[in-house]
Design a protein around this motif. Sequence first.
Motif, PDB file in Angstrom:
ATOM      1  N   LEU A 111       0.809  -1.086   0.110  1.00 23.20           N
ATOM      2  CA  LEU A 111       0.078   0.038   0.169  1.00 23.20           C
ATOM      3  C   LEU A 111       0.754   1.050   0.101  1.00 23.20           C
ATOM      4  O   LEU A 111       1.959   1.083   0.468  1.00 23.20           O
ATOM      5  CB  LEU A 111      -0.979  -0.022   1.197  1.00 23.20           C
ATOM      6  CG  LEU A 111      -1.875  -1.110   1.110  1.00 23.20           C
ATOM      7  CD1 LEU A 111      -2.767  -1.065   2.640  1.00 23.20           C
ATOM      8  CD2 LEU A 111      -2.932  -1.108   0.107  1.00 23.20           C
ATOM      9  N   ILE A 112       0.372   2.330  -0.388  1.00 22.67           N
ATOM     10  CA  ILE A 112       1.086   3.377  -0.617  1.00 22.67           C
ATOM     11  C   ILE A 112       0.143   4.801   0.043  1.00 22.67           C
ATOM     12  O   ILE A 112      -1.160   4.359  -0.045  1.00 22.67           O
ATOM     13  CB  ILE A 112       1.436   3.775  -1.892  1.00 22.67           C
ATOM     14  CG1 ILE A 112       2.477   5.190  -1.802  1.00 22.67           C
ATOM     15  CG2 ILE A 112       0.335   4.169  -2.791  1.00 22.67           C
ATOM     16  CD1 ILE A 112       3.829   4.702  -1.510  1.00 22.67           C
ATOM     17  N   GLY A 113       0.414   5.793   0.504  1.00 23.25           N
ATOM     18  CA  GLY A 113      -0.522   6.913   1.235  1.00 23.25           C
ATOM     19  C   GLY A 113      -0.930   6.544   2.517  1.00 23.25           C
ATOM     20  O   GLY A 113      -0.591   5.675   3.063  1.00 23.25           O
ATOM     21  N   LYS A 114      -2.371   7.118   2.767  1.00 18.26           N
ATOM     22  CA  LYS A 114      -2.933   7.119   3.960  1.00 18.26           C
ATOM     23  C   LYS A 114      -4.364   6.437   4.128  1.00 18.26           C
ATOM     24  O   LYS A 114      -4.942   6.617   5.061  1.00 18.26           O
ATOM     25  CB  LYS A 114      -3.091   8.642   4.265  1.00 18.26           C
ATOM     26  CG  LYS A 114      -4.103   9.429   3.560  1.00 18.26           C
ATOM     27  CD  LYS A 114      -4.091  10.711   3.610  1.00 18.26           C
ATOM     28  CE  LYS A 114      -4.883  11.508   2.588  1.00 18.26           C
ATOM     29  NZ  LYS A 114      -4.994  13.086   2.674  1.00 18.26           N
ATOM     30  N   GLU A 115      -4.942   6.160   3.027  1.00 21.83           N
ATOM     31  CA  GLU A 115      -6.067   5.634   2.941  1.00 21.83           C
ATOM     32  C   GLU A 115      -6.435   4.279   3.629  1.00 21.83           C
ATOM     33  O   GLU A 115      -7.400   3.377   3.241  1.00 21.83           O
ATOM     34  CB  GLU A 115      -6.671   5.652   1.491  1.00 21.83           C
ATOM     35  CG  GLU A 115      -6.475   6.773   0.734  1.00 21.83           C
ATOM     36  CD  GLU A 115      -7.430   7.872   1.083  1.00 21.83           C
ATOM     37  OE1 GLU A 115      -8.181   7.821   1.657  1.00 21.83           O
ATOM     38  OE2 GLU A 115      -7.023   9.103   0.375  1.00 21.83           O
ATOM     39  N   ASP A 116      -6.018   4.343   4.860  1.00 24.26           N
ATOM     40  CA  ASP A 116      -6.312   2.849   5.667  1.00 24.26           C
ATOM     41  C   ASP A 116      -5.967   3.535   7.028  1.00 24.26           C
ATOM     42  O   ASP A 116      -5.777   4.200   7.410  1.00 24.26           O
ATOM     43  CB  ASP A 116      -5.361   2.003   5.258  1.00 24.26           C
ATOM     44  CG  ASP A 116      -5.979   0.473   5.387  1.00 24.26           C
ATOM     45  OD1 ASP A 116      -6.634   0.090   6.197  1.00 24.26           O
ATOM     46  OD2 ASP A 116      -6.029  -0.003   4.192  1.00 24.26           O
ATOM     47  N   MET A 117      -6.259   2.215   8.113  1.00 28.69           N
ATOM     48  CA  MET A 117      -6.187   2.651   9.438  1.00 28.69           C
ATOM     49  C   MET A 117      -5.269   1.636   9.873  1.00 28.69           C
ATOM     50  O   MET A 117      -5.092   1.416  11.194  1.00 28.69           O
ATOM     51  CB  MET A 117      -7.484   2.278  10.144  1.00 28.69           C
ATOM     52  CG  MET A 117      -8.595   3.229   9.593  1.00 28.69           C
ATOM     53  SD  MET A 117      -8.019   4.998  10.305  1.00 28.69           S
ATOM     54  CE  MET A 117      -9.237   6.024   9.703  1.00 28.69           C
ATOM     55  N   TYR A 118      -4.214   1.210   9.054  1.00 34.02           N
ATOM     56  CA  TYR A 118      -3.091   0.298   9.853  1.00 34.02           C
ATOM     57  C   TYR A 118      -2.192   1.464  10.307  1.00 34.02           C
ATOM     58  O   TYR A 118      -1.858   2.510  10.037  1.00 34.02           O
ATOM     59  CB  TYR A 118      -2.491  -0.427   8.470  1.00 34.02           C
ATOM     60  CG  TYR A 118      -3.143  -1.565   8.027  1.00 34.02           C
ATOM     61  CD1 TYR A 118      -3.446  -2.655   8.979  1.00 34.02           C
ATOM     62  CD2 TYR A 118      -3.773  -1.658   6.886  1.00 34.02           C
ATOM     63  CE1 TYR A 118      -4.164  -3.852   8.505  1.00 34.02           C
ATOM     64  CE2 TYR A 118      -4.532  -2.904   6.226  1.00 34.02           C
ATOM     65  CZ  TYR A 118      -4.624  -3.710   7.018  1.00 34.02           C
ATOM     66  OH  TYR A 118      -5.222  -4.967   6.850  1.00 34.02           O
TER      67      TYR A 118
END
Length: 238
Positions: A111-118
């Motif tokens: 993944l790349i960027g911020k679109e998650d809650m990890y």
Amino acid sequence: WSFIHPHPPYPPPAPWDRLDKVDEVGDPPLPPDSVQRQNKYIQSALHSYYLDPPTSPTLWRMIRARYYACVSFIDHQIGRICEALEQTGQERNTLILFASDHGDMLGDLGLIGKEDMYGPAVRVPLLIRPCGDQHQEQRIATATSLVDVAATIVAAAGLEVPATFDGVNLLDVASNPDRYAGRTVVSQVQCEDRGIYMIANERFKYSYSVADERELLYDYSGDATEDHNLIREPAYAG
């Protein structure tokens, strides 16, 4: 001050662009189930980063190297600000609070960027140096949020924090950590059918992805890298 770095497309200026060598930057963690752990929304969002699979290990290392270079560039600028405060005698009268609006997955789980809650996306730097001459270094495990920043600045200015503020004074958290033990914070990215929601305290983090109808529960006390989803474990039902 507000800095855009580090931010896609990760363009560090010279000479920082030569600081981190691609061959010396470690690979991101890519466990066998990486794709399964990506939510449906972010899989489509990856196209905006021109990262249609398959992505080579070399590209991940290049991205990470440039990101680290951008961080070093910002570190240098913050050092200049602190030096100017010291030289002008304003250091002891200045509250220094350093934070970021979000993190970056940087290849973790593909993944790349911020679109998650990890963790890499939501566990951001938050450092404070109060006004005055005496500073006791300490690290606080209490869950905090960016909504706490405004309350902290207001309190440091000697004003009463309005009851309408959602955040708390982090200087008080640092002085009385036991009082805030178990505190929970919430976060959200996107909304409706793309929404991902999170609630967390210093030990547990729960998140829900609407697009997948998927729940995640992690226990940071034994799983800091979020490798074991406990949502179906009977022992954690409560």
